[in-house]
Design a protein around this motif. Sequence first.
Motif, PDB file in Angstrom:
ATOM      1  N   SER A 145      43.655  45.179  59.935  1.00 53.91           N
ATOM      2  CA  SER A 145      44.693  45.030  60.970  1.00 53.91           C
ATOM      3  C   SER A 145      46.074  44.956  60.341  1.00 53.91           C
ATOM      4  O   SER A 145      47.028  45.561  60.848  1.00 53.91           O
ATOM      5  CB  SER A 145      44.462  43.765  61.796  1.00 53.91           C
ATOM      6  OG  SER A 145      43.176  43.759  62.326  1.00 53.91           O
TER       7      SER A 145
ATOM      8  N   LEU B 138      44.176  37.754  50.443  1.00 54.46           N
ATOM      9  CA  LEU B 138      42.912  37.859  51.200  1.00 54.46           C
ATOM     10  C   LEU B 138      41.837  38.540  50.359  1.00 54.46           C
ATOM     11  O   LEU B 138      40.655  38.181  50.420  1.00 54.46           O
ATOM     12  CB  LEU B 138      43.135  38.645  52.490  1.00 54.46           C
ATOM     13  CG  LEU B 138      43.817  37.886  53.630  1.00 54.46           C
ATOM     14  CD1 LEU B 138      44.275  38.846  54.713  1.00 54.46           C
ATOM     15  CD2 LEU B 138      42.893  36.833  54.218  1.00 54.46           C
TER      16      LEU B 138
ATOM     17  N   ILE C 275      52.616  41.277  60.716  1.00 55.63           N
ATOM     18  CA  ILE C 275      52.676  42.719  60.968  1.00 55.63           C
ATOM     19  C   ILE C 275      54.138  43.072  61.142  1.00 55.63           C
ATOM     20  O   ILE C 275      54.714  42.988  62.222  1.00 55.63           O
ATOM     21  CB  ILE C 275      51.834  43.088  62.209  1.00 55.63           C
ATOM     22  CG1 ILE C 275      50.350  42.865  61.901  1.00 55.63           C
ATOM     23  CG2 ILE C 275      52.075  44.525  62.610  1.00 55.63           C
ATOM     24  CD1 ILE C 275      49.438  43.069  63.074  1.00 55.63           C
TER      25      ILE C 275
ATOM     26  N   PHE D  78      47.962  40.420  51.829  1.00 52.68           N
ATOM     27  CA  PHE D  78      46.832  41.333  51.674  1.00 52.68           C
ATOM     28  C   PHE D  78      46.063  41.040  50.388  1.00 52.68           C
ATOM     29  O   PHE D  78      44.832  40.888  50.403  1.00 52.68           O
ATOM     30  CB  PHE D  78      47.361  42.777  51.678  1.00 52.68           C
ATOM     31  CG  PHE D  78      46.280  43.811  51.827  1.00 52.68           C
ATOM     32  CD1 PHE D  78      45.725  44.427  50.707  1.00 52.68           C
ATOM     33  CD2 PHE D  78      45.801  44.164  53.073  1.00 52.68           C
ATOM     34  CE1 PHE D  78      44.732  45.370  50.841  1.00 52.68           C
ATOM     35  CE2 PHE D  78      44.805  45.107  53.212  1.00 52.68           C
ATOM     36  CZ  PHE D  78      44.268  45.712  52.095  1.00 52.68           C
TER      37      PHE D  78
ATOM     38  N   ASP E 101      33.929  36.464  55.661  1.00 52.79           N
ATOM     39  CA  ASP E 101      34.350  37.627  54.883  1.00 52.79           C
ATOM     40  C   ASP E 101      34.580  38.830  55.791  1.00 52.79           C
ATOM     41  O   ASP E 101      35.538  39.597  55.603  1.00 52.79           O
ATOM     42  CB  ASP E 101      33.274  37.963  53.831  1.00 52.79           C
ATOM     43  CG  ASP E 101      33.537  37.265  52.510  1.00 52.79           C
ATOM     44  OD1 ASP E 101      32.762  37.448  51.566  1.00 52.79           O
ATOM     45  OD2 ASP E 101      34.547  36.528  52.435  1.00 52.79           O
TER      46      ASP E 101
ATOM     47  N   PHE F 177      40.138  36.106  48.060  1.00 56.08           N
ATOM     48  CA  PHE F 177      39.178  35.213  48.703  1.00 56.08           C
ATOM     49  C   PHE F 177      38.039  35.963  49.398  1.00 56.08           C
ATOM     50  O   PHE F 177      37.347  35.399  50.236  1.00 56.08           O
ATOM     51  CB  PHE F 177      39.894  34.302  49.712  1.00 56.08           C
ATOM     52  CG  PHE F 177      40.688  33.220  49.042  1.00 56.08           C
ATOM     53  CD1 PHE F 177      42.061  33.255  49.063  1.00 56.08           C
ATOM     54  CD2 PHE F 177      40.059  32.191  48.377  1.00 56.08           C
ATOM     55  CE1 PHE F 177      42.802  32.266  48.432  1.00 56.08           C
ATOM     56  CE2 PHE F 177      40.789  31.199  47.738  1.00 56.08           C
ATOM     57  CZ  PHE F 177      42.163  31.248  47.772  1.00 56.08           C
ATOM     58  N   PHE F 178      37.858  37.210  49.059  1.00 57.68           N
ATOM     59  CA  PHE F 178      36.751  37.984  49.603  1.00 57.68           C
ATOM     60  C   PHE F 178      35.568  37.785  48.666  1.00 57.68           C
ATOM     61  O   PHE F 178      35.607  38.202  47.517  1.00 57.68           O
ATOM     62  CB  PHE F 178      37.156  39.458  49.709  1.00 57.68           C
ATOM     63  CG  PHE F 178      36.239  40.274  50.562  1.00 57.68           C
ATOM     64  CD1 PHE F 178      35.330  41.160  49.999  1.00 57.68           C
ATOM     65  CD2 PHE F 178      36.278  40.160  51.941  1.00 57.68           C
ATOM     66  CE1 PHE F 178      34.487  41.911  50.794  1.00 57.68           C
ATOM     67  CE2 PHE F 178      35.441  40.912  52.751  1.00 57.68           C
ATOM     68  CZ  PHE F 178      34.536  41.792  52.162  1.00 57.68           C
ATOM     69  N   PHE F 179      34.499  37.148  49.142  1.00 54.63           N
ATOM     70  CA  PHE F 179      33.405  36.747  48.259  1.00 54.63           C
ATOM     71  C   PHE F 179      32.229  37.718  48.259  1.00 54.63           C
ATOM     72  O   PHE F 179      31.260  37.518  47.539  1.00 54.63           O
ATOM     73  CB  PHE F 179      32.896  35.353  48.660  1.00 54.63           C
ATOM     74  CG  PHE F 179      33.941  34.297  48.538  1.00 54.63           C
ATOM     75  CD1 PHE F 179      34.554  33.768  49.661  1.00 54.63           C
ATOM     76  CD2 PHE F 179      34.350  33.840  47.291  1.00 54.63           C
ATOM     77  CE1 PHE F 179      35.537  32.798  49.552  1.00 54.63           C
ATOM     78  CE2 PHE F 179      35.330  32.872  47.177  1.00 54.63           C
ATOM     79  CZ  PHE F 179      35.921  32.357  48.309  1.00 54.63           C
ATOM     80  N   SER F 180      32.308  38.768  49.059  1.00 51.68           N
ATOM     81  CA  SER F 180      31.151  39.660  49.181  1.00 51.68           C
ATOM     82  C   SER F 180      31.178  40.811  48.192  1.00 51.68           C
ATOM     83  O   SER F 180      30.256  41.622  48.168  1.00 51.68           O
ATOM     84  CB  SER F 180      31.089  40.222  50.605  1.00 51.68           C
ATOM     85  OG  SER F 180      30.939  39.167  51.522  1.00 51.68           O
TER      86      SER F 180
ATOM     87  N   VAL G 108      48.951  36.460  61.950  1.00 50.99           N
ATOM     88  CA  VAL G 108      48.756  37.907  61.751  1.00 50.99           C
ATOM     89  C   VAL G 108      49.846  38.671  62.509  1.00 50.99           C
ATOM     90  O   VAL G 108      50.443  39.611  61.990  1.00 50.99           O
ATOM     91  CB  VAL G 108      47.348  38.338  62.222  1.00 50.99           C
ATOM     92  CG1 VAL G 108      47.229  39.851  62.273  1.00 50.99           C
ATOM     93  CG2 VAL G 108      46.278  37.768  61.308  1.00 50.99           C
TER      94      VAL G 108
ATOM     95  N   LYS H 139      37.785  38.381  57.541  1.00 55.36           N
ATOM     96  CA  LYS H 139      38.898  38.663  56.616  1.00 55.36           C
ATOM     97  C   LYS H 139      39.109  40.159  56.491  1.00 55.36           C
ATOM     98  O   LYS H 139      40.243  40.640  56.444  1.00 55.36           O
ATOM     99  CB  LYS H 139      38.602  38.067  55.237  1.00 55.36           C
ATOM    100  CG  LYS H 139      39.110  36.660  55.048  1.00 55.36           C
ATOM    101  CD  LYS H 139      38.719  36.145  53.704  1.00 55.36           C
ATOM    102  CE  LYS H 139      37.746  35.013  53.870  1.00 55.36           C
ATOM    103  NZ  LYS H 139      37.079  34.592  52.661  1.00 55.36           N
ATOM    104  N   ALA H 140      37.999  40.891  56.411  1.00 58.38           N
ATOM    105  CA  ALA H 140      38.104  42.345  56.298  1.00 58.38           C
ATOM    106  C   ALA H 140      38.813  42.920  57.526  1.00 58.38           C
ATOM    107  O   ALA H 140      39.665  43.808  57.401  1.00 58.38           O
ATOM    108  CB  ALA H 140      36.707  42.957  56.147  1.00 58.38           C
TER     109      ALA H 140
ATOM    110  N   VAL I 290      40.954  41.358  59.414  1.00 57.02           N
ATOM    111  CA  VAL I 290      42.378  40.971  59.321  1.00 57.02           C
ATOM    112  C   VAL I 290      43.111  41.887  58.353  1.00 57.02           C
ATOM    113  O   VAL I 290      44.228  42.341  58.632  1.00 57.02           O
ATOM    114  CB  VAL I 290      42.519  39.493  58.892  1.00 57.02           C
ATOM    115  CG1 VAL I 290      43.953  39.164  58.502  1.00 57.02           C
ATOM    116  CG2 VAL I 290      42.051  38.561  59.996  1.00 57.02           C
ATOM    117  N   MET I 291      42.461  42.195  57.214  1.00 51.03           N
ATOM    118  CA  MET I 291      43.116  43.054  56.214  1.00 51.03           C
ATOM    119  C   MET I 291      43.368  44.446  56.782  1.00 51.03           C
ATOM    120  O   MET I 291      44.447  45.021  56.593  1.00 51.03           O
ATOM    121  CB  MET I 291      42.237  43.147  54.959  1.00 51.03           C
ATOM    122  CG  MET I 291      42.335  41.920  54.084  1.00 51.03           C
ATOM    123  SD  MET I 291      41.536  42.141  52.501  1.00 51.03           S
ATOM    124  CE  MET I 291      39.876  41.653  52.850  1.00 51.03           C
TER     125      MET I 291
END
Lengths: 280, 401, 205
Positions: B378, C146, C120, C143, B369, C149-152, C116, B372-373, B375-376
């Motif tokens: 960036s 992503l 960009i 974006f 996670d 799929f952010f689980f936090s 990535v 991923k953060a 990457v987001m």
Amino acid sequence: MKFLEKLLAVDRRIIFLFIAIAVALPLFFVVKLHIEVTPVVRNLHNALEALPPGSKVLVSLDYDPGSMPELQPMAESFFRYCFNRDLKVIIMGLWPNGPIQANVALEVVLKEPEIMKKNLKYGIDYVNLGYTAGNEVVIERMGSDIPVTFPKDYSGNKTEDLPLMKGVMNFNNIDFVYNLSAGYPGTVEWVLFAVDPYKVKLGAGNTAVQAPQIYPYLNSGQLVGLLGGMKGGAEFEIATGYPAKAVRYMFSQSVAHAVICLFILLGNFAYFATRKKKGS
Amino acid sequence: MRKKNLKIFLILTFFCFLILPLSQILAQVDTLPPATPTEVRAGDTPNDNGHSITVTWKLSADDGAGRKDVVAYEILRSESPAGEFVVRGMVPAGNNTYQDRGAKEKEDKNYFPPHHDFYYKVRAKTLKSYSESEVAGPATAYGQWFHIGKLPVFVGTLAFTIMVLTFIGLARKGKELYVRPLAGIDAVDDAIGRATEMGRPILYILGLGTAADIATIASLTILNRIAKKTAEHKTKIIVPCMDPIVMSVAQETVKAGYLDAGRPDMYQEENIFYITSMQFAYVAAVNGIMLREKTATNFYLGKFYAESLILAETGSVAGSIQISGTDEIAQIPFFVAATDFTLIGEELYAASAYLGREPLLLGALKAQDLAKAIVMISLALGAFAASFHLDFFLRLFSVQM
Amino acid sequence: METIGIWIAALLTLGIFSFLYKDNPFYKFCESLFVGVSAGYWFVTTFWQVFMPKLADNLVAGRFYYIIGAIFGVMMLLRLIPKIGWISRWSLALVVGTTAGLYFTRYLVSNGMVQVQYTIISLYVKGNLSQTIGNLVIVIGTFSGLIYFFFSKEHKGAFGGLAKLGIWFLMLSFGASFGYTVMSRMSLLIGRMDFLLGTWLGLIR
């Protein structure tokens, strides 16, 4: 409304029957459809056209008979193109059946009159190195030493004795890699283990199931071109000027798709109409 | 008539005398050498093992311009400026770089010695002639200890490893690591309850992966929890396997689940069995089980390929409630369309971490996670930089391998 | 001989197809035959294509260090004996560790950093509306995907809204992927029909 409810509850065997007819009937007719060559296929063709005669092309057939209808026409059209352009073909497989499929395709192509005129010789114009176990590790090893990875060819001849393989040590001595893939190991592994580390030029033909996963590699330039499914195969046949099996099957494919679209539209219409009725 | 014939004869003769020299001039033009390539530079190829020299040059003025007759460039090499030059390679017109490479083994015919001076010249070729550049050199190849182009990879690997180890450490210390609830997991209990009420068994498919595949490992963690629940509810669970190793791990997993539920006597090893390692043969057998056993609930969690829709379709025909999850992107659409609940991609790993609460799984998930953060952030910054043509930032993401 | 093979293949094809009508003994026979033959084929392939060239030929050639791989292979199979099944963990550890090492940097580069890098892109391309829209779709889609799929963090508020947008993008891509796969399945059916109608019955050329 009763009709719509009946439509929703239609026995799936009726649908199977419609699909069977939609697929089978067009095979009896020879219909020339206009097939537009898309940029992804055109790019692959252009990359191959840029190869001078005598260039060495490595062809990795990573599929089995289960994917033959989609990938076998691609194999045949690619071999035909290479032989017509005097490109040297080195065949291998990461799946056990791959090299066998290659021989089946070669049997068809080598009997064609234009190819027979070229009097191609095994070991000089094309070789079949066969299958070796190891999946992506095979690709990794080929990056440093191809003869050690394939000490013998499909028929048991020593690789070092084959004239075509003289001087072919690793990917530096290969001008282009073409991969026909139905799953793992396949195009993804070729990108990960050959393209990025060894700067290999890679073109691929995939089953339509796998093609959407490969598009990101096209956008990033890791892949020069892609034949996606039977349609991709048909486009390549058109681009190379030799329409064959894939082009012939396109009519059947189109009719089947039209029937499926019709069922989807009818089904959704019936679903929403009956839901609305129940709601009111 | 005679005058007319004479006129024609004179005109023809005049043209012959005109065409002949013209054709000779044109032939000479054909054989005229092209403009020479200039600014030839030869130097060590950076970031390699010391067996390669890179040669660059400025394109001939007749390459794509001028007479436009250059078709290729040949690169020649010698061990001394006045010595014999041999052709090392050729590139098509339009190219101004060539990498002269060789083997690293001394016994190899194509051995390229490092720390050895070489001299190069570039020959521009037309169909009938050529011209050669000045000699460039000496150039020496030597290996580098570190591939500078791979620095972003090194930093990325190190950063990710540190993140994973940090979060695993935190999880082991008992720190509460939050994982958001997942829709498919909430449905598991209802699905098991349904099977119990109907008195029909549960079918659990671990997929076609091996015991080393992440999806299979995640699925085994979930199987443990489901086995525990089925033991509590006294519901039969059937686990047909495609891999013998996976079968033995599954047997242990289910046994452990029954043990946790306090019902070890209910465990029946014959319910977890091996069928075949061939894809469609396995599917054909599983379809048969679904229809004959009339399973109430089907779980498809793991690695699936082309058989996914066949399984889901047959389960639907049999009237089973179906919960699926796979990391195979190509198969997710089928599960979404044909099953009742789907764990999409990484949700399968999250589900195993959520249910298992093992520090290793939780730590890895939290590290992902965080990655991923990064990457987001960036992507957001990068898109901004690209929109305003801020090249320095874009160069940070340039990756070589 | 070829004719017999074609007839057997055609009858087995029809036998498997009969499942589309309903489960029946003919289908069960074809299924069992398929399971049995595939197991046998797999065994033979593994023996001649893996065991013989990778182990036997190397040992005969004097490369005795290949026996280490064989030992690890046997250790893996010991999983099937409950009392000493724990030994297989060493083999599994080798496989998992090697795979992780082999794949980690490759995935990080090819599937991570390069992707990535190519995502960009400028959000505005002067004078090219379709390119601008395409770029916006790619960046926003990546974006928001992503975010999903952010689980936090729980999907609530603005974050939840973005996650919902992400799932919409995912579903659209799944739909496209589904369409591609339908094409693939139809292609396989066309191949089989061509075999039945052409190769077997000779009704089409």
